[in-house]
Each structure stands twice: as C-alpha cells, then as structure tokens.
Design an enzyme around this catalytic site. Structure first.
Site, mmCIF file in Angstrom:
data_model
loop_
_atom_site.group_PDB
_atom_site.id
_atom_site.type_symbol
_atom_site.label_atom_id
_atom_site.label_comp_id
_atom_site.label_asym_id
_atom_site.label_seq_id
_atom_site.Cartn_x
_atom_site.Cartn_y
_atom_site.Cartn_z
ATOM 1 N N GLU A 57 -4.405 3.721 -1.286
ATOM 2 C CA GLU A 57 -4.904 2.455 -1.819
ATOM 3 C C GLU A 57 -6.416 2.371 -1.677
ATOM 4 O O GLU A 57 -6.952 2.732 -0.632
ATOM 5 C CB GLU A 57 -4.261 1.264 -1.088
ATOM 6 N N MET A 79 -1.339 0.636 6.848
ATOM 7 C CA MET A 79 -1.096 0.748 5.412
ATOM 8 C C MET A 79 0.387 0.667 5.154
ATOM 9 O O MET A 79 1.187 1.347 5.799
ATOM 10 C CB MET A 79 -1.688 2.063 4.883
ATOM 11 N N GLU A 80 0.753 -0.167 4.184
ATOM 12 C CA GLU A 80 2.139 -0.606 4.017
ATOM 13 C C GLU A 80 3.020 0.310 3.187
ATOM 14 O O GLU A 80 4.103 -0.121 2.749
ATOM 15 C CB GLU A 80 2.137 -1.975 3.339
ATOM 16 N N ASN A 81 2.645 1.546 2.941
ATOM 17 C CA ASN A 81 3.446 2.442 2.095
ATOM 18 C C ASN A 81 4.945 2.201 2.295
ATOM 19 O O ASN A 81 5.426 2.175 3.420
ATOM 20 C CB ASN A 81 3.145 3.901 2.437
ATOM 21 N N HIS A 138 2.006 -7.948 9.422
ATOM 22 C CA HIS A 138 1.282 -7.919 8.144
ATOM 23 C C HIS A 138 1.839 -6.824 7.234
ATOM 24 O O HIS A 138 2.132 -7.071 6.052
ATOM 25 C CB HIS A 138 -0.209 -7.678 8.400
ATOM 26 N N GLU A 139 1.992 -5.623 7.789
ATOM 27 C CA GLU A 139 2.470 -4.521 6.958
ATOM 28 C C GLU A 139 3.929 -4.712 6.541
ATOM 29 O O GLU A 139 4.323 -4.319 5.442
ATOM 30 C CB GLU A 139 2.286 -3.192 7.687
ATOM 31 N N HIS A 193 4.174 -6.917 3.580
ATOM 32 C CA HIS A 193 3.882 -6.208 2.325
ATOM 33 C C HIS A 193 5.121 -5.570 1.711
ATOM 34 O O HIS A 193 5.113 -5.260 0.514
ATOM 35 C CB HIS A 193 2.868 -5.097 2.589
ATOM 36 N N GLU A 203 -2.316 -9.334 -0.438
ATOM 37 C CA GLU A 203 -2.930 -9.455 0.883
ATOM 38 C C GLU A 203 -2.908 -10.865 1.445
ATOM 39 O O GLU A 203 -2.743 -11.061 2.652
ATOM 40 C CB GLU A 203 -4.369 -8.929 0.830
#
Length: 959
Positions: free
Chosen positions: A206, A347-349, A381-382, A385, A404
């Site tokens: 991203e 990072m929310e992959n 947070h992740e 997502h 976000e």
C-alpha cells in the site's frame, strides 16, 4: 495501514497505529531512535520493549510513486496466477533479485489493440503472451512489443490483433526485479535472533507498490482473486494471504533444491492487499470461531512470551467486531507477523497482517496498562480494516478515509473492549480529537478530495496523514453520536453487506445511513445525511461556534488564524452542526445549527451567576466553541467552586478550546489564563497535560527559563500543582506498581513530574536524586519506567560528574535495552556544567564510543537545553569539517532550526549567517535566512505574549 509508528499508521495508525495514537516526551526519544537507529556499538540486539502508547497514527512519509496514472478501462482483471521466486539463500551477502511469472485472466470491456497495466522497476523475463479468447481454445493474440513507461509506471502490450469486448483473455508475463532493503514492495531485512544474524523477506504494497513486485492492475477498484505460489529456501517458511495447501520441490538451473509453497485461492481483493513473508520465525496459535490465528515472531521472542498478549486479544477483538457489525470474517486463517524492521506500525493485508515488533510485543512481566493499550490499539486498528478496507474498499484513494477513518474509530472501540480499564471517551479525545483539531486548522485540505485531484504527480502518501486517520475517526464519532450508535451500526452493516468484495465511495455510505434514518421516527435530522456529512468531509477545516448568552445567538465561522490572515474572504464555509449542550449541569436535547447564525431562545440566560451553558458536551462534535465574556466568567467561577459540575472531558475541551482561541487571535491570552485559576482542584492528569502543553511547550522550556515570566510562572503553577504532584509522588515513593491500571498516569505523569522539576520544586528534585542514587547504589534497581526519563535527567542535572559518569557507565552496560539507552542518551544532555556537555559532544565524535548515528542525536539533545544551545552551536562550527562528512547539511538545518528559538535580533541572524554563508549553497542560504527571519518574528511575537502573561501573573499570582 496502521499506527503512528500507528498501515501506513507507526502505521500508520495501526499503523498505529492508528496512532497517533502517539507520551509526548517518550515519542521524542523513540522518534529519534527510529530515525537514527541504535547508537552504541554492539553485535547483538536484545528483545525490544513496546513503545509508548498513543493514537494510532499515520506512518512517516515514504517515497511516493512517481506518478498516479489511471489505467484505461478496456480490461478488467478477474484472476491472477502468480509465482514469486526470491533468489535468496541464508548467509548470502547479496545483492538479491527475484523472478516471477504472472498470468492474469481479464475480461475485455471495450475493443482494444493494447493491454495497459502497472509495472514499476521490473524487467521482462521470458515470454510475454496473450492467450484467448476463452471461446476459442488454444487461440492467441500475437504481442508485437512490450513497452515500459517508467514515468507512468505502466507496461504497454502492443498487439497485432484486437481484443474483443465481452471475451476473456489471459495476459502472460515473466518478470524480474531487485530485492532491496527499502521496506516497500518486496524487501529483505537482516536481524539478530539468539545471537545469530538472520534475514527475512516481506512485502508492503500500500498504496501503489504491488506494481514493483509483479505486473498488475494496481488500482483499489480492480479487484480479483489470486492463486499464489512462492519458491523459497527449504529452511524458511512462506506465508501469504491464504492457507498453504501444498509443498513441493523444484531445482534451479544449478541443480539446487528449492521449496514450492502453494496457497489456496484468495477471496476477491485489491492488489495492495496481497502479501508475502518468507522467514525463519516461530509462532503461537489459537482458534477463534473457526479462524486459526497465528502470531509469528523471532524464535527468541516467541519462546520468551513476548507475543502472548497479542495472541490473547486478537481473537476477542475479532469476535467483538463480528458481533457488533453482524458480518462474519470470511477467511479461515489469520497470520500476524512481527517484523524487526517494518515501515508502518502495521499493515492490514487480508489474512497476513504485518507489524513492527514493537506493535505486537509485550514483556510478560509488564503489568502496566499503557503498554498493553498501545498493542491493543494497533491490533484493533488492523482488525477493523478486515471489514473497512479489505471486505469493502474505497473506489479510489480520494476516499481513503473510508478505510482509515473507520478503522481508526473501531480501533478505540476494540481496544477498550479488551482493556475495559481504559476510559473510551477520555482516551479518544486526548489521543484523536484534540491533536487533529490542532493540525486541521493549519492544513488546507478536505477529508474527501475530489477524484480528479489525485492524479499526475500527486503524492498518494500525503493522504496517509492525521486528517485521514484522526479527522476521519472524529467525524465518525460525531456521526455515531447524533444518529445513536444503534442506527449507525445498523447502517454500517447494510453498507458492508451490499458492497462486500467490492468497492464504495462516501456517497454509498451516506445512502445506507439515509435508508436507516428514513425507516424510523426517533431520530430526526435537519437535512439529508449527504448534505450534513458533505459539509464535514468535502470542506477544509472545521467551524468555531460563538455563543452570545444575552441574545441566545450562535454564530459559526471557519476556525483560522486571525493573526496571519489579512482577509477572511476565503473562509466562508458553513457546516450543519449538531450541538449537544447542558444548562446548569442538566443535559438538554440535541439541537442543530444549519446556517451561519441562528437564535436559540432556550439559550438565553438570566442575570444569576449560577445560570451557565456548556456547548459541545464531552466534545461530541468536531468543532471549537467560543463563549462571550459573561459565560466565560460564570464557567471560570464554576470551575473554582465546583469543577466536577463540568464533565472531565468538557473541562479538557474548555481549556484546550480557549488556549487555541487565544493562539489564533479570537480571545486575549488573559481569558485563557482565567480558566487556569481552579487547577489546584483538578485531579485529572489528562487535563493537566493539556494545560502544561499550552503553557510550557516542550520545545520552549529553555526559552521560558531565560525570561522574566519564569519566576512568576513558577510561583503560580507550583501552588496549583502541589496537590496532584504530592498524590502521585506518594505512589512513586511507596509503590509505583499501584499505578499499573492508571493509563493516564503512565502516559502523562512524566510531563507533570518534568514540569515540577523544571519549575524547581525541591521535592521533585529530591525525589529525582533519591531514585537516581538508589539506582547508583544498586544497578539492579529499576527506576519506574513511567518516570525514568525525568528521574535520570534531573538525577544528572542536580548531581556532579559522578552522576554523569554513572549514566555513561550504564549506557555502555552490555545488558542495557534500547529504550534505556535512549533515555540515558537524553539524560546525559541534562548536565548543568558546561564542561560535561562539551565532553559529551566530544564523545559523540568517537567511532569507538558510538556508532556514527549517534552524534546527531547528542547534538539535537544538547542544543535544546538552556545552557546547551551555545555550547552545541560552538561545537558544530568548530567541528563542521568532520560533521559535514557524516551528516551533511541536514544536521546543520536541524541545529539552525533549534538555534532559531533564541534569535531575537538582526545582529543574531547575521552572526549565524557568517557561518552558514561559508558552508551552504546560495539557494540553501536563502532558505535558512527565511527560516531564521521567520523565527525572529515568531520570537518577537512570543516575547510580546510573554509580557502579557507576566503582567497577568503578577496580578493573579496570590489568588
């Protein structure tokens, strides 16, 4: 992305990540550590401690893609067959490359004789072909040529025939690229585990780095399914978004054996969510509602239990989000990987979330809520997502806040669910709303940009900022408040279900909220949802509401700095504003301001001093409030006589608003100071923190110390600080562990204690000496971490060379952890004897005592001290030939910026110019001259302000 160090949040925020979330004194240390790396020369790296908690915050800026070029809509990707082969073996020195093959099934939407897709920094390898259409088995369209357009980051397949609308084709491309250490795209990093040097390979796609890993249609709305295959060294494990379903072997051209790991077909998703990790890690695991959760980390970290807390909270947060949103998580597994080096907090992959180690790791012996809170915020947070961003993705980056902002909102709900000792409203306002209000008044951009604006040379990374994360979360909080949480969640569920595995824009969200509002009678809005919310997302800034108690009139205008603007012509925005309010302590029905000014008869008050009104109760709306003098006097009287009559968050808001209003020229500074008289009765640390940040900003301590306002401020503040200081000093002396559940003590007590010592409170200086001496007598003793920085600083400051030498000895202790090293690095700059500071700076030049990273950090610390700025400047000028080789002009810019705080006259600027005219190029000299001229004007204005503050203090010091 996550937090702060907060996808791109920290992360963004999550990475937190999400935080922002974030404390002020520790962030300085940790930011320097992250920027400059470890200073002390040594081979092994002990396990890290988690960082200070804070808002899930955006990540530091990364290099932006050179161009934002939209692809033509002739072809729509449906499916990728992707093979990646990083040519890396353990122990190899590099450089490294990776090769790959991608076969992309596309549907042709419009006849075309070219196929255009994204590719950046990749070279073609092997055969490029176009197979199809599917209706004609074995058919192919001949490729006349492959053209790489580096500026636009696209590859153009020029065809000898035409692709026909309505048919499917397969684009077949072989490729190769360089494997770098820059933390974007596919990268590798070396680290130490159990004393041995190791390496791992990971990805960060991203916003637009997938095109650096494989040719693809690298836009969020071009979703497809993926079959992924990774070829890797047999001693490593390979991870991707989906579970591995097969492992086989293959030999390369040299006959060397490699492992081929094949993964199950993915769900339909955007390219920026594809993820790959090749590592030699261990994991811990548990299953939650059929979802296999694994936390991966260095073997030593897993063995020592550093990721156990993250494992224990991940499943419950997943279940919490599933239950509240009424939408199930669709994947069978979730991997969370803690990397020793990663550019975002998290990072929310989908199915393979990646984090910085500090975002996931916690010492099992650490009971303090603040450490756990930081991890809970980033993880939450992740996980948010997985619904907002992964399941439903914004159409284009202009609506990034749908990812976000919503993830940042649910980050706090999820974290406070697993850590119920956290106060949701207090932590949200302190870490999210208040900081972004400060920032939003200085940034000229709206939350939702126009799609046309984000093209060409526009930097997508500029969107990963606190406006997107924290303003997005704040607007969401306000929306939930005036709708009621029940209706808001119902609308979100409808929105998620309609756009699952697809894309949406903010109008789609407004439509689903409107549907829910129209289906009930309890909540009545003054305008359509779109009209209300566009006023908040499509306009710059936010409003300030001014209330006149005599007439009951509320007027709105855009909040801007009146000191710097000659005209208000460009500040004519209006908002549709929800107003929560109370009168004399009683909550009143929500009302609305839907034009520039409006009279509210119910807000007219009597002549009684007991008749008062409070707007925006508990900071439920994203705006500031300005009261007329009548109401301010009544609120000030109320604070002095019965402060608890005003809710704690509203006291926080009242003080923050009035100082912001004074700063921007709406009210005189004396008005703000009147609201501080009551502080002897204030027992909330998060309120004290906002007072101290306004009265004594960290970067102005040395300036204030040398001004006549200092003795007045000392007498005035200490008188009011003593009750709360003695309360917490008692805990520190007797049992600091008793504060393990007091979150705000853990993040804000340091600032209170540092201010008390800075003001010369003898008990604070004695406490610092006592605890520091206790540590000197017994190096196994641990100064409580929540105040360690201040204790070490003032332990050195009030001591002699013996105390300084002990700090130096402990800094060089082989078992010291990185966070303690950062604290000691700072503490040694607190010495009050000039010769100690000069010796410290000289030590910084020694390659045998420090790594080259450290000199800059030492200078940066010393230059901010009241006796240190002249010493640091003299040191820089004397040693510039040596320093310029290692740091160049970047260090000089930083030092000059710090020196600028002390510039008050043209003569002082000229003294600095004598040096930098001989060292900088002409354009750089002009920039520095402008910086110093600006600093001079700011200092002159600050001096005028300080004279006013001193005058007020003289009159009110004994009140």
């Amino acid at each position: 992305m996550g937090t702060r160090g907060g996808g791109l949040y920290v992360g963004r925020r999550a990475a937190a990540v999400g935080a922002a979330l974030l404390l002020a004194l520790l962030v300085t240390v940790l930011a320097l550590a992250a920027l400059y790396g470890r200073c002390r020369q040594e081979a092994a790296t002990p396990p890290p401690l988690p960082r200070a908690p804070g808002p899930a915050a955006p990540p530091p800026p990364a290099p932006a893609a050179s161009s934002v070029r939209r692809l033509p809509r002739h072809l729509l990707p449906l499916h990728y067959d992707l093979e990646l082969w990083p040519r890396v073996r353990p122990g190899q020195a590099g450089p490294f490359a990776f090769t790959g093959q991608v076969n992309i099934t596309v549907r042709c939407l419009q006849d075309t004789d070219t196929a255009v897709l994204h590719s950046a920094g990749l070279r073609s390898r092997g055969t490029t072909a176009v197979r199809g259409p599917w209706s004609e088995p074995g058919a192919a369209v001949e490729v006349a040529g492959l053209r790489q357009e580096e500026a636009g980051e696209v590859a153009v397949l020029e065809l000898r025939g035409r692709l026909r609308a309505g048919h499917r084709y397969v684009l077949q491309l072989g490729f190769q690229g360089r494997l770098k250490e820059d933390l974007d795209g596919l990268f590798f990093t070396r680290y130490t585990d159990r004393g041995q040097s190791r390496m791992f390979i990971a990805s960060q796609m991203e916003p637009t780095y997938a095109r650096r890993v494989y040719p693809c249609f690298d836009e969020p709305a071009m979703k497809a399914t993926f079959n992924i295959r990774i070829i890797h060294d047999p001693s490593y494990v390979a991870l991707s978004n989906m579970p591995a379903i097969d492992a086989s072997e293959v030999k390369d051209e040299n006959g060397t054996l490699w492992t081929v790991t094949t993964f199950n077909t993915s769900l339909k998703m955007s390219t920026y969510l594809t993820a790959f990790v090749i590592c030699d890690f261990d994991y811990v695991t548990r299953t939650e509602r059929g979802n296999e959760i694994r936390i991966w980390a260095r073997k030593e970290a897993v063995k020592n239990g550093y990721v156990d807390y993250a494992l224990n909270i991940t499943g419950p947060i997943f279940s919490f989000l599933e239950d509240i949103l009424n939408v199930s998580y669709p994947l069978p597994k979730t991997d969370l990987v803690a990397l020793p080096d990663f550019g975002a907090g998290g990072m929310e992959n989908w199915g393979l979330m990646i984090f910085q180690e500090a975002s996931l790791m916690n010492l099992p012996s650490d009971k303090f809520t603040s450490r756990k809170a930081m991890i809970a915020l980033v993880v939450s947070h992740e996980l948010g997502h997985q619904w907002f961003g992964n399941l439903v993705t914004m159409n284009w980056w202009n609506d990034l806040w749908l990812n976000e902002g919503l993830a940042s909102y649910f980050e706090y709900l999820g974290a406070t669910f697993v850590e119920p000792k956290l106060s949701l409203d207090k932590i949200f306002y302190a870490h999210v709303v208040q900081p972004v209000l400060r920032e939003d008044s200085k940034i000229a951009r709206s939350l939702s940009e126009s799609e046309d604006k984000i093209k060409g040379s526009f930097s997508l990374m500029s969107l990963f900022d606190n406006i997107t994360y924290s303003k997005g979360a704040s607007i969401t909080w306000m929306l939930s408040g005036f709708l009621t949480e029940k209706l808001f969640i119902k609308a979100l569920t409808s929105y998620l279900k309609e756009f699952s595995f697809s894309n949406a824009n903010q109008d789609d969200l407004w439509t689903h909220i409107q549907m829910v509002v129209d289906a009930q009678d309890e909540v009545q809005l003054p305008a359509p949802v779109k009209q209300i919310m566009d006023s908040w997302t499509c306009q710059n800034g936010f409003p300030v509401l001014t209330l006149n108690l005599t007439t009951g009139t509320i007027r709105q205008e855009q909040f801007f700095n009146k000191n710097n603007r000659k005209s208000t012509d460009s500040y004519n925005n209006t908002w549709i504003v929800p107003i929560s309010w109370m009168r004399n302590g009683s909550s009143q029905p929500l009302t609305w301001l839907d034009k520039s000014n409006k009279m509210f008869p119910e807000m007219q008050v009597s002549k009684s001093e007991y008749d008062w009104i409070l707007l925006n109760v508990n900071l439920s709306g994203y705006y500031r409030v300005n009261y007329d003098q009548l109401n301010l006097k009544r609120l000030a009287w109320l604070l002095e006589n019965d402060p608890k009559a005003i809710p704690a968050v509203s006291r926080f808001q009242l003080i923050d608003d009035v100082f912001a209003l004074a700063d921007f020229g709406y009210v005189p500074i004396e008005t703000a100071l009147e609201l501080t008289k009551y502080l002897a009765r204030e027992d909330e640390l998060f309120i004290w923190n906002v007072v101290l940040l306004n009265l004594i900003p960290d970067n102005l301590e040395s300036t204030l110390k040398n001004h006549e306002v200092y003795p007045l401020l000392k007498k005035y503040l200490l008188k009011r600080m003593l009750p709360i200081y003695h309360y917490y000093a008692g805990f520190i002396r007797q049992n600091a562990d008793a504060l393990e559940d007091d979150y705000f003590a853990q993040v804000y007590l340091e600032k209170l204690l540092a201010t008390a010592c800075w003001l010369g409170l003898q008990d604070c200086l004695d406490l610092s000496s006592e605890l520091y001496a206790k540590w000197r007598d017994n190096p196994e003793y641990k100064i409580p971490f929540l105040i360690r920085r201040t204790i070490c600083c003032y332990g050195v400051a009030v001591g002699s060379d013996k105390e300084w030498n002990f700090a130096w000895e402990m800094y060089n202790h082989t078992n010291s952890i990185e966070e303690d090293e950062d604290i000691l690095l700072y503490a040694m700059s607190c010495a009050k004897e000039s010769w100690l500071l000069y010796r410290y700076l000289q030590y910084g030049l020694s390659d045998t005592l420090f790594s080259s990273n450290c000199t800059s950090v030492i200078i940066s610390h010393v230059v901010t001290k009241d006796i240190g700025h002249h010493i640091a400047w003299e040191f820089v000028t004397e040693n510039w030939p040596i320093l310029s080789q290692g740091y160049g002009h970047e260090l000089l810019h930083d030092v000059l910026k710090a020196m600028g705080r002390f510039v008050k006259t043209d003569v002082q600027i000229q003294e600095l110019q004598v040096f930098y005219n001989a060292t900088l190029e002409e354009d750089e000299r002009e920039a520095i001259t402008m910086l110093l001229e600006s600093a001079k004007l700011e200092n002159i204005e600050r001096r005028k302000l300080l004279i006013k503050i001193a005058s007020w203090l003289e009159k009110n010091i004994d009140d």
